[in-house]
Design an enzyme around this catalytic site. Structure first.
Site, PDB file in Angstrom:
ATOM      1  N   ASP A   1     100.481  23.772  58.662  1.00 25.91           N
ATOM      2  CA  ASP A   1     101.333  23.020  59.525  1.00 25.91           C
ATOM      3  C   ASP A   1     102.352  23.675  60.382  1.00 25.91           C
ATOM      4  O   ASP A   1     103.584  22.932  60.684  1.00 25.91           O
ATOM      5  CB  ASP A   1     101.701  21.546  59.163  1.00 25.91           C
ATOM      6  CG  ASP A   1     100.765  20.896  58.504  1.00 25.91           C
ATOM      7  OD1 ASP A   1      99.613  20.799  58.923  1.00 25.91           O
ATOM      8  OD2 ASP A   1     100.992  20.489  57.430  1.00 25.91           O
TER       9      ASP A   1
ATOM     10  N   LYS B   1     100.628  26.403  64.105  1.00 28.62           N
ATOM     11  CA  LYS B   1      99.698  27.227  64.759  1.00 28.62           C
ATOM     12  C   LYS B   1      98.571  26.936  66.083  1.00 28.62           C
ATOM     13  O   LYS B   1      98.271  27.955  66.683  1.00 28.62           O
ATOM     14  CB  LYS B   1      98.409  27.546  63.518  1.00 28.62           C
ATOM     15  CG  LYS B   1      98.962  28.327  62.399  1.00 28.62           C
ATOM     16  CD  LYS B   1      97.899  28.829  61.228  1.00 28.62           C
ATOM     17  CE  LYS B   1      97.087  27.640  60.585  1.00 28.62           C
ATOM     18  NZ  LYS B   1      98.250  27.212  59.827  1.00 28.62           N
TER      19      LYS B   1
ATOM     20  N   GLY C   1      93.578  20.804  60.657  1.00 27.21           N
ATOM     21  CA  GLY C   1      93.460  19.938  61.944  1.00 27.21           C
ATOM     22  C   GLY C   1      94.189  20.623  62.671  1.00 27.21           C
ATOM     23  O   GLY C   1      95.420  20.794  62.733  1.00 27.21           O
ATOM     24  N   HIS C   2      93.760  21.031  64.253  1.00 22.77           N
ATOM     25  CA  HIS C   2      94.716  21.521  65.029  1.00 22.77           C
ATOM     26  C   HIS C   2      94.500  20.981  66.483  1.00 22.77           C
ATOM     27  O   HIS C   2      93.087  20.673  66.648  1.00 22.77           O
ATOM     28  CB  HIS C   2      94.485  23.247  64.949  1.00 22.77           C
ATOM     29  CG  HIS C   2      93.318  23.740  64.916  1.00 22.77           C
ATOM     30  ND1 HIS C   2      92.939  24.512  63.649  1.00 22.77           N
ATOM     31  CD2 HIS C   2      92.140  23.809  65.596  1.00 22.77           C
ATOM     32  CE1 HIS C   2      91.767  24.869  63.593  1.00 22.77           C
ATOM     33  NE2 HIS C   2      91.392  24.346  64.878  1.00 22.77           N
TER      34      HIS C   2
ATOM     35  N   GLN D   1      95.844  26.423  57.022  1.00 23.33           N
ATOM     36  CA  GLN D   1      96.483  25.864  55.735  1.00 23.33           C
ATOM     37  C   GLN D   1      97.779  27.206  55.950  1.00 23.33           C
ATOM     38  O   GLN D   1      98.060  27.707  57.098  1.00 23.33           O
ATOM     39  CB  GLN D   1      96.027  25.945  54.475  1.00 23.33           C
ATOM     40  CG  GLN D   1      95.049  24.812  54.291  1.00 23.33           C
ATOM     41  CD  GLN D   1      93.702  24.831  54.999  1.00 23.33           C
ATOM     42  OE1 GLN D   1      92.886  25.813  54.753  1.00 23.33           O
ATOM     43  NE2 GLN D   1      93.258  23.792  55.537  1.00 23.33           N
TER      44      GLN D   1
HETATM   45  P1  IMP Z   1      92.945  20.281  49.940  1.00 23.69           P
HETATM   46  O1  IMP Z   1      92.900  21.540  50.651  1.00 23.69           O
HETATM   47  O2  IMP Z   1      92.552  19.012  50.636  1.00 23.69           O
HETATM   48  O3  IMP Z   1      92.245  20.329  48.521  1.00 23.69           O
HETATM   49  O4  IMP Z   1      94.317  19.949  49.482  1.00 23.69           O
HETATM   50  C1  IMP Z   1      95.328  20.714  48.535  1.00 23.69           C
HETATM   51  C2  IMP Z   1      96.712  20.827  49.229  1.00 23.69           C
HETATM   52  O5  IMP Z   1      96.856  21.436  50.379  1.00 23.69           O
HETATM   53  C3  IMP Z   1      97.338  19.496  49.603  1.00 23.69           C
HETATM   54  O6  IMP Z   1      98.770  19.624  49.288  1.00 23.69           O
HETATM   55  C4  IMP Z   1      97.092  19.270  50.739  1.00 23.69           C
HETATM   56  O7  IMP Z   1      98.061  18.385  51.639  1.00 23.69           O
HETATM   57  C5  IMP Z   1      97.349  20.793  51.490  1.00 23.69           C
HETATM   58  N1  IMP Z   1      96.727  20.834  52.599  1.00 23.69           N
HETATM   59  C6  IMP Z   1      95.350  21.215  52.757  1.00 23.69           C
HETATM   60  N2  IMP Z   1      94.965  21.536  54.156  1.00 23.69           N
HETATM   61  C7  IMP Z   1      96.160  21.363  54.812  1.00 23.69           C
HETATM   62  C8  IMP Z   1      96.697  21.652  56.077  1.00 23.69           C
HETATM   63  O8  IMP Z   1      95.866  22.109  57.099  1.00 23.69           O
HETATM   64  N3  IMP Z   1      97.866  21.752  56.476  1.00 23.69           N
HETATM   65  C9  IMP Z   1      98.826  21.369  55.465  1.00 23.69           C
HETATM   66  N4  IMP Z   1      98.525  20.985  54.220  1.00 23.69           N
HETATM   67  C10 IMP Z   1      97.363  21.084  53.886  1.00 23.69           C
END
Ligand code: IMP
Length: 437
Positions: free
Chosen positions: A13, A16, A40-41, A225
């Site tokens: 976040d 990007k 999500g973008h 991420q």
């Molecule tokens: P997962 O990727 O859904 O398994 O989540 C694992 C961790 O990564 C959690 O703390 C989510 O909130 C975080 N996370 C996953 N994708 C994103 C993203 O695109 N932006 C910010 N945090 C993310």
């Protein structure tokens, strides 16, 4: 310079979307190399705005070819839904400009169920705070060698056996979580209409990406991420399950690391994190709430409020090292406008003394580390109309130069507002010189 990795230098976040959007104008090929619909973008082209979770960022640009790399986990329902949405908006050619790696793994409904059941049944201090999109279980299937790859959509009758094997492996977990074991045949028959849509898009992402680089096309390798959520380099176990760092681009796109020319790291002018896990510079007070309000810090996939805090220089230096960041894009500088003083974490006090590297091992063990801060003067003037560094108020300029000097990484770009033109571009890695966005 033709292959540029864009990577988040914090917990995701970092803004990007806007930066990738600025640079995709110059990219002929955009490859997403890791993660899945947890990202999500928001894409903005002209007056058009679209939030995507799987499609690479170049998708609204007619001249850009987009690749979903083999490092990704792809939910076929989400992907077909996004393709239809883009078509509905008048981009009828999207399928000609899109390739899905036949080696990317599929997220199937039981992955989402397991992710959700685990998160909802875990004690509060153990829950990861995942996005519940099935990411972890899909990558678990991949490394357990019971995963289903997109290429297997070509032969659905053989796929039943593969899904049965995966379900057998998951059966004890599903039972322990109080879930119901689905039938492989049901899973596969639900895949039929999706397979009809996705099979024509399957291809060899590695070959296509490598060919494009050899032909000196401008290729953007788009991360999702961020560094501190990377499964190897993040604040484990509070991480995602993929290789979000720049090295993941080589694996996830299927190219040699020597094909990458430039790594661009993105960092906010402060820090945020969504989900659980250590965040030493977190502001659990009115200041944190202020950053959340002004910066609209709510997850783009889950709308969860993001935790907010001060910039962490040891974290940024750590990200610079593990990614090999060549240049930094500093985002959301405008959100700090009006703060009388701005703090920056420059080191940590740990049980074994002061350190100026991110003590990631201590964070993993949940031990307490205390951030050591330096304080800089803030500014009150709006930054919206600044287009070159010299137009920034002196204290804002001092802040960005301070970040550059203390992180040891040159600034390529500074974002001073949400709109595309509220940007100071110092260097464009695709053209090798400054260019107005
Ligand atoms: P997962 O990727 O859904 O398994 O989540 C694992 C961790 O990564 C959690 O703390 C989510 O909130 C975080 N996370 C996953 N994708 C994103 C993203 O695109 N932006 C910010 N945090 C993310």
């Amino acid at each position: 310079m033709s292959a540029v990795v864009i990577v988040g230098a914090q917990w995701g976040d970092e803004g990007k979307g806007k930066i990738v959007d600025i640079y995709t104008e110059f990219a002929e090929v955009v490859v997403r190399y890791a993660g899945g619909p947890n990202a999500g973008h928001t894409l903005v082209v002209g007056s058009e705005k679209l939030v995507v979770r799987l499609l690479p960022s170049g998708i609204l640009r007619k001249a850009t070819f987009c690749v979903l790399g083999q490092g990704m986990v792809v939910d076929p329902t989400v992907l077909v839904g996004e393709i239809d949405e883009v078509k509905r908006r008048g981009h009828g050619d999207i399928e000609k400009r899109l390739l899905l790696s036949d080696r990317a793994h599929l997220i199937l409904p039981y992955h989402i169920d397991i992710d959700t059941l685990r998160e909802t049944s875990a004690p509060k201090d153990k829950a990861i705070g995942t996005t519940k999109k099935g990411i972890g279980p899909a990558y678990e299937d991949k490394v357990r060698r019971t995963g289903v790859r997109a290429g297997e959509l070509r032969n659905l009758s053989r796929l039943v056996g593969r899904v049965e094997m995966a379900l057998q492996a998951w059966a004890p977990t599903i039972a322990a979580l109080g879930g119901t074991l689905p039938k492989a045949a049901d899973i596969v028959s639900a895949l039929e209409p999706l397979a009809a849509r996705l099979v024509p898009l399957l291809g060899n992402a590695s070959q296509v990406t490598d060919d494009a680089i050899r032909q000196k096309k401008r290729v953007m390798l788009e991360g999702a991420q961020g560094t501190l959520l990377d499964v190897d380099h993040g604040t484990y176990p509070f991480v995602t399950s993929s290789s979000a760092v720049a090295g993941g681009a080589a694996i996830g796109a299927g190219i040699g690391p020597n094909r990458i020319d430039t790594v661009l790291g993105i960092t906010k002018a402060y820090a945020t994190r969504v989900g659980s896990g250590p965040f030493p510079t977190e502001l659990d007070d009115e200041l944190g709430q202020h950053l959340r309000n002004v910066g609209d810090e709510y997850g783009s996939v889950t709308r969860r409020p993001r935790r907010c805090g001060w910039l962490d220089l040891p974290g940024l230096k750590y990200a610079a090292r593990v990614n090999g960041i060549d240049g930094l894009a500093l985002t959301k500088l405008d959100v700090l406008t009006g703060m009388p003083k701005i703090k920056v974490c420059v080191a940590y006090d740990t049980p074994s003394g002061r350190v100026d590297d991110l003590p990631i091992d201590l964070l993993e063990d949940g031990e307490k580390v205390t951030p050591v801060y330096e304080e800089l003067d803030g500014w009150t003037e709006s930054l919206d109309s600044c287009r070159v560094l010299d137009q920034l108020p002196p204290t804002a300029r001092q802040y960005v130069r301070y970040i550059e000097e203390r992180s040891g990484v040159p600034l390529y770009l500074v974002s001073v507002g949400p709109s595309r033109d509220a940007t100071i571009v110092l260097h464009n890695p695709f053209v090798g010189r400054a260019a107005a966005p």
